[in-house]
Motif scaffolding. Structure first.
Motif, short mmCIF file in Angstrom:
data_model
loop_
_atom_site.label_atom_id
_atom_site.label_comp_id
_atom_site.label_asym_id
_atom_site.label_seq_id
_atom_site.Cartn_x
_atom_site.Cartn_y
_atom_site.Cartn_z
N SER A 23 0.86 -1.19 0.00
CA SER A 23 0.00 0.00 0.00
C SER A 23 0.89 1.23 0.00
O SER A 23 2.06 1.16 0.39
CB SER A 23 -0.93 0.03 1.22
OG SER A 23 -0.17 0.09 2.41
N THR A 24 0.35 2.35 -0.43
CA THR A 24 1.11 3.59 -0.40
C THR A 24 1.20 4.11 1.03
O THR A 24 0.56 3.57 1.95
CB THR A 24 0.48 4.64 -1.31
OG1 THR A 24 -0.91 4.80 -0.96
CG2 THR A 24 0.57 4.22 -2.78
N GLN A 61 1.33 7.33 4.06
CA GLN A 61 0.79 8.62 4.48
C GLN A 61 1.88 9.32 5.28
O GLN A 61 1.94 9.22 6.50
CB GLN A 61 -0.48 8.43 5.32
CG GLN A 61 -1.61 7.73 4.59
CD GLN A 61 -2.14 8.56 3.43
OE1 GLN A 61 -2.24 9.78 3.50
NE2 GLN A 61 -2.47 7.88 2.34
N GLY A 90 3.10 12.68 4.30
CA GLY A 90 3.18 14.09 3.96
C GLY A 90 3.88 14.32 2.65
O GLY A 90 4.42 13.41 2.02
N THR A 91 3.92 15.57 2.22
CA THR A 91 4.49 15.90 0.91
C THR A 91 5.99 16.12 0.93
O THR A 91 6.64 16.09 -0.10
CB THR A 91 3.82 17.17 0.35
OG1 THR A 91 4.07 18.26 1.24
CG2 THR A 91 2.33 16.96 0.17
N SER A 145 2.66 8.11 -3.26
CA SER A 145 2.27 8.36 -1.87
C SER A 145 2.06 9.84 -1.58
O SER A 145 1.84 10.22 -0.42
CB SER A 145 3.34 7.79 -0.93
OG SER A 145 3.45 6.39 -1.07
N GLY A 146 2.17 10.67 -2.61
CA GLY A 146 1.92 12.10 -2.45
C GLY A 146 3.15 12.91 -2.12
O GLY A 146 3.05 14.11 -1.83
#
Length: 316
Positions: A15-16, A18, A20-21, A111-112
């Motif tokens: 899964s990706t 979380q 942050g950018t 994942s952003g």
């Protein structure tokens, strides 16, 4: 498990993330890591994490070579939540150097992640500098810090040994001279062999323990897979593209790291001695510079000196 396919290989992941950018991320390429080595690796990075506050370690496992021991070892060591395994496979006749790194960048992009700091390392590498090298680092800088490998190969030449001594005594001066040589090389209209200075780049700002600014690596489309056929130097190629795109500033901090495999003369996974590896890398650096000299002089100098689409392992 989910998959993403690219020109250079296939990325498989659970899964990706979380995170942050703009996180701090450690990326490690590996396969067949047995428990003793995994335990030492995790203890080392647990210590480093006290000062380099990374969110995650991405273990990029090559399932074409891995016998399952890497994941078993991770689980036997408590399966820390900040260590995330992904898998990147590809054609057996193509070296896996860039596709594993680009697979990690693709995974992070999905994942952003758009910025932050990527520190690429290896299972064996360790810092030689005090951990206070991480104190008060401005991670927004284009090159927050530059790593210098000072491990002396057991079979190295006197020239290499002398240069490693210079790196220890005057690292900033050596780095400035290297940048001047590269600038003069690319400004020259005619190609001139860079072999008399390119080999010195093999010890400065390599992937091992080197922090990369995430936005620049992503903007340039990662690591150039032409290097797989050249014999490596994808890190040198990325740094060259960054500088020629005007994305970097002069570094203000250096740190040192050591590679015990180099110091003890252990063969590489290609069966080379450390000095044979250096000789291969010198040739690869010269091939990169020959190609980039031609491409740079044909480039219109607008935007960034990105990797051509046909030389990207994954797209984002």
């Amino acid at each position: 498990m989910k998959t993403e396919r690219g020109l250079g290989g296939v990325l498989t992941y659970e899964s990706t993330l979380q995170i942050g950018t703009a996180p701090k991320v450690v990326v490690v390429r590996c396969w067949n890591v047995h428990e003793t080595k995994m335990r030492a690796f995790l203890e080392r990075w647990h210590r480093i994490r006290a000062v380099f506050h990374f969110e995650v370690i991405i273990l990029v496992i090559d399932p074409d070579r891995d016998d399952g021991s890497t994941l078993r070892s991770l689980q036997a060591c408590g399966d820390p939540g900040y260590v995330v395994p992904i898998y990147v496979t590809g054609p057996a006749d193509v070296k896996n150097w860039t596709r594993m790194l680009n697979g990690a960048l693709k995974f992070l992009h999905m994942s952003g992640v758009r910025d932050g700091v990527f520190m690429i390392s290896s299972v064996e590498a360790d810092l030689d500098s005090s951990l206070d090298v991480f104190d008060n680092v401005d991670w927004r800088e284009t090159i927050p810090m530059v790593g210098i490998r000072h491990s002396v190969p057991t079979d190295c030449t006197d020239e290499v040994r002398d240069y490693l001594g210079l790196l220890q005594s005057d690292p900033m001066g050596a780095l400035a001279q290297l940048q001047q040589n590269e600038t003069a090389f690319f400004r020259a209209a005619e190609f001139a062999s860079p072999s008399d200075w390119a080999w010195k780049s093999l010890f400065i700002g390599r992937n091992t323990m080197q922090p990369w600014k995430g936005d620049m690596a992503l903007a340039l489309k990662g690591f150039d897979n032409v290097c797989n056929g050249f014999g490596g130097q994808e890190d040198f190629a990325l740094r060259t593209r960054m500088r020629q795109s005007g994305l970097t500033s002069d570094p203000r901090r250096v740190f040192s790291f050591r590679d015990k495999r180099v110091e003890t003369g252990q063969p590489t996974h290609l069966g080379e001695s450390p000095m044979k590896k250096i000789q291969r890398e010198i040739n690869a650096a010269c091939l990169v510079l020959r190609l980039y000299h031609a491409e740079l002089h044909a480039w219109d100098c607008h935007g960034t000196f990105v990797i051509p689409p046909e030389r990207r392992d994954f797209e984002w």
